[in-house]
Design a protein around this motif. Structure first.
Motif, PDB file in Angstrom:
ATOM      1  N   LYS A  75     -24.162 -22.145  71.627  1.00 48.42           N
ATOM      2  CA  LYS A  75     -24.431 -23.515  72.086  1.00 48.42           C
ATOM      3  C   LYS A  75     -23.720 -23.802  73.395  1.00 48.42           C
ATOM      4  O   LYS A  75     -24.270 -24.451  74.287  1.00 48.42           O
ATOM      5  CB  LYS A  75     -24.002 -24.539  71.032  1.00 48.42           C
ATOM      6  CG  LYS A  75     -24.963 -24.701  69.899  1.00 48.42           C
ATOM      7  CD  LYS A  75     -26.249 -25.305  70.412  1.00 48.42           C
ATOM      8  CE  LYS A  75     -27.289 -25.306  69.312  1.00 48.42           C
ATOM      9  NZ  LYS A  75     -28.602 -25.674  69.795  1.00 48.42           N
ATOM     10  N   VAL A  79     -25.481 -25.131  76.934  1.00 47.83           N
ATOM     11  CA  VAL A  79     -25.230 -26.449  77.536  1.00 47.83           C
ATOM     12  C   VAL A  79     -24.286 -26.392  78.733  1.00 47.83           C
ATOM     13  O   VAL A  79     -23.997 -27.424  79.337  1.00 47.83           O
ATOM     14  CB  VAL A  79     -24.684 -27.444  76.479  1.00 47.83           C
ATOM     15  CG1 VAL A  79     -25.707 -27.658  75.376  1.00 47.83           C
ATOM     16  CG2 VAL A  79     -23.363 -26.981  75.906  1.00 47.83           C
ATOM     17  N   ARG A  84     -19.607 -27.477  83.980  1.00 50.22           N
ATOM     18  CA  ARG A  84     -19.478 -28.604  83.040  1.00 50.22           C
ATOM     19  C   ARG A  84     -20.310 -28.330  81.783  1.00 50.22           C
ATOM     20  O   ARG A  84     -21.284 -27.589  81.814  1.00 50.22           O
ATOM     21  CB  ARG A  84     -19.952 -29.900  83.689  1.00 50.22           C
ATOM     22  CG  ARG A  84     -19.112 -30.232  84.929  1.00 50.22           C
ATOM     23  CD  ARG A  84     -19.531 -31.496  85.567  1.00 50.22           C
ATOM     24  NE  ARG A  84     -19.080 -32.603  84.731  1.00 50.22           N
ATOM     25  CZ  ARG A  84     -19.341 -33.864  84.996  1.00 50.22           C
ATOM     26  NH1 ARG A  84     -20.046 -34.184  86.047  1.00 50.22           N
ATOM     27  NH2 ARG A  84     -18.902 -34.819  84.215  1.00 50.22           N
ATOM     28  N   PHE A  86     -22.652 -30.080  78.960  1.00 49.76           N
ATOM     29  CA  PHE A  86     -23.460 -31.261  78.651  1.00 49.76           C
ATOM     30  C   PHE A  86     -23.986 -31.124  77.222  1.00 49.76           C
ATOM     31  O   PHE A  86     -25.099 -30.658  76.996  1.00 49.76           O
ATOM     32  CB  PHE A  86     -24.616 -31.400  79.632  1.00 49.76           C
ATOM     33  CG  PHE A  86     -24.167 -31.633  81.045  1.00 49.76           C
ATOM     34  CD1 PHE A  86     -23.869 -32.905  81.480  1.00 49.76           C
ATOM     35  CD2 PHE A  86     -24.020 -30.566  81.916  1.00 49.76           C
ATOM     36  CE1 PHE A  86     -23.434 -33.119  82.778  1.00 49.76           C
ATOM     37  CE2 PHE A  86     -23.586 -30.766  83.215  1.00 49.76           C
ATOM     38  CZ  PHE A  86     -23.292 -32.049  83.643  1.00 49.76           C
ATOM     39  N   ALA A  87     -23.181 -31.509  76.262  1.00 51.59           N
ATOM     40  CA  ALA A  87     -23.556 -31.400  74.843  1.00 51.59           C
ATOM     41  C   ALA A  87     -23.927 -32.784  74.325  1.00 51.59           C
ATOM     42  O   ALA A  87     -23.238 -33.385  73.528  1.00 51.59           O
ATOM     43  CB  ALA A  87     -22.408 -30.818  74.035  1.00 51.59           C
ATOM     44  N   ASN A  88     -25.044 -33.304  74.802  1.00 43.63           N
ATOM     45  CA  ASN A  88     -25.436 -34.653  74.423  1.00 43.63           C
ATOM     46  C   ASN A  88     -26.723 -34.714  73.602  1.00 43.63           C
ATOM     47  O   ASN A  88     -27.263 -35.775  73.381  1.00 43.63           O
ATOM     48  CB  ASN A  88     -25.571 -35.530  75.670  1.00 43.63           C
ATOM     49  CG  ASN A  88     -26.459 -34.888  76.718  1.00 43.63           C
ATOM     50  OD1 ASN A  88     -27.070 -33.858  76.472  1.00 43.63           O
ATOM     51  ND2 ASN A  88     -26.507 -35.495  77.886  1.00 43.63           N
ATOM     52  N   SER A  89     -27.200 -33.583  73.139  1.00 45.35           N
ATOM     53  CA  SER A  89     -28.376 -33.592  72.266  1.00 45.35           C
ATOM     54  C   SER A  89     -27.939 -33.592  70.804  1.00 45.35           C
ATOM     55  O   SER A  89     -26.795 -33.270  70.477  1.00 45.35           O
ATOM     56  CB  SER A  89     -29.273 -32.385  72.556  1.00 45.35           C
ATOM     57  OG  SER A  89     -28.611 -31.198  72.236  1.00 45.35           O
ATOM     58  N   GLY A  90     -28.863 -33.938  69.921  1.00 38.51           N
ATOM     59  CA  GLY A  90     -28.551 -34.055  68.498  1.00 38.51           C
ATOM     60  C   GLY A  90     -28.168 -32.756  67.824  1.00 38.51           C
ATOM     61  O   GLY A  90     -27.430 -32.753  66.841  1.00 38.51           O
ATOM     62  N   THR A  92     -26.229 -30.423  68.873  1.00 32.75           N
ATOM     63  CA  THR A  92     -24.949 -29.857  69.285  1.00 32.75           C
ATOM     64  C   THR A  92     -23.811 -30.236  68.339  1.00 32.75           C
ATOM     65  O   THR A  92     -22.716 -29.710  68.458  1.00 32.75           O
ATOM     66  CB  THR A  92     -24.585 -30.303  70.712  1.00 32.75           C
ATOM     67  OG1 THR A  92     -24.590 -31.722  70.767  1.00 32.75           O
ATOM     68  CG2 THR A  92     -25.564 -29.732  71.720  1.00 32.75           C
ATOM     69  N   THR A 109     -27.062 -35.791  62.860  1.00 31.43           N
ATOM     70  CA  THR A 109     -27.996 -36.915  62.930  1.00 31.43           C
ATOM     71  C   THR A 109     -29.014 -36.864  61.798  1.00 31.43           C
ATOM     72  O   THR A 109     -29.404 -37.904  61.270  1.00 31.43           O
ATOM     73  CB  THR A 109     -28.729 -36.927  64.283  1.00 31.43           C
ATOM     74  OG1 THR A 109     -29.319 -35.648  64.506  1.00 31.43           O
ATOM     75  CG2 THR A 109     -27.782 -37.254  65.417  1.00 31.43           C
TER      76      THR A 109
END
Length: 166
Positions: A75, A79, A84, A86-90, A92, A109
């Protein structure tokens, strides 16, 4: 027990007889089985409370840990961009566990939708249809004509009553 049989199992209801308790049966089998077989007590209610981890628990925990670290590494590679993360999806934020005999990662989620957080249980229990049989085995006085399968009254009520059967 002197033949090819390797294991035996004695199941009993805690209310089957006031004198033939689990402890009594354990002592009886232990005394009679000297040199032929050994005996252990395993009360399911006590089993569910946890306790010291077994070698199986430790091995399984190690396997899940390895899978979790591999998943996190994968993962992070997905990301990571320009220095940087960017782990902003469901997907992750996940929980690892068994789902229908397969180790799977479930997004938090999705788990939020199917979890009863107040009682710390899934909202749908697969075993609820077995409750009639469980009540029969536990010697509850129930009416088969009035019984409604699948209700969770035993979980949502704060007090328990043997007279009412739950």
């Amino acid at each position: 027990m002197k033949t090819d049989i390797q294991r035996g199992l004695v199941l009993r209801n805690e209310k089957c007889h006031e004198h033939y308790t689990t402890e009594f049966l354990y002592n009886l089998y232990s005394s009679e089985g000297k040199g032929i077989f050994d005996c252990r007590i395993n009360v399911l209610g006590h089993l569910q409370q946890g306790g010291a981890p077994t070698p199986f628990d430790r091995n399984y925990g190690t396997k899940l840990g390895v899978k979790a670290v591999l998943w996190m590494s994968e993962k992070l590679q997905e990301v990571y961009s320009k220095g940087r993360v960017f782990a902003n999806s469901g997907d992750t934020a996940c929980v690892i566990g068994l789902r229908k005999k397969v180790v799977a990662f479930s997004p938090v989620t999705e788990l939020k939708k199917v979890t009863d957080f107040e009682h710390r249980l899934p909202q749908e229990q697969w075993w609820l249809n077995l409750r009639l049989m469980l009540k029969m085995l536990a010697n509850y006085q129930i009416s088969l004509t009035e019984y409604i399968s699948g209700q969770m009254e035993h979980v949502t009520r704060r007090t328990l009553s043997i007279e009412k059967g739950f």
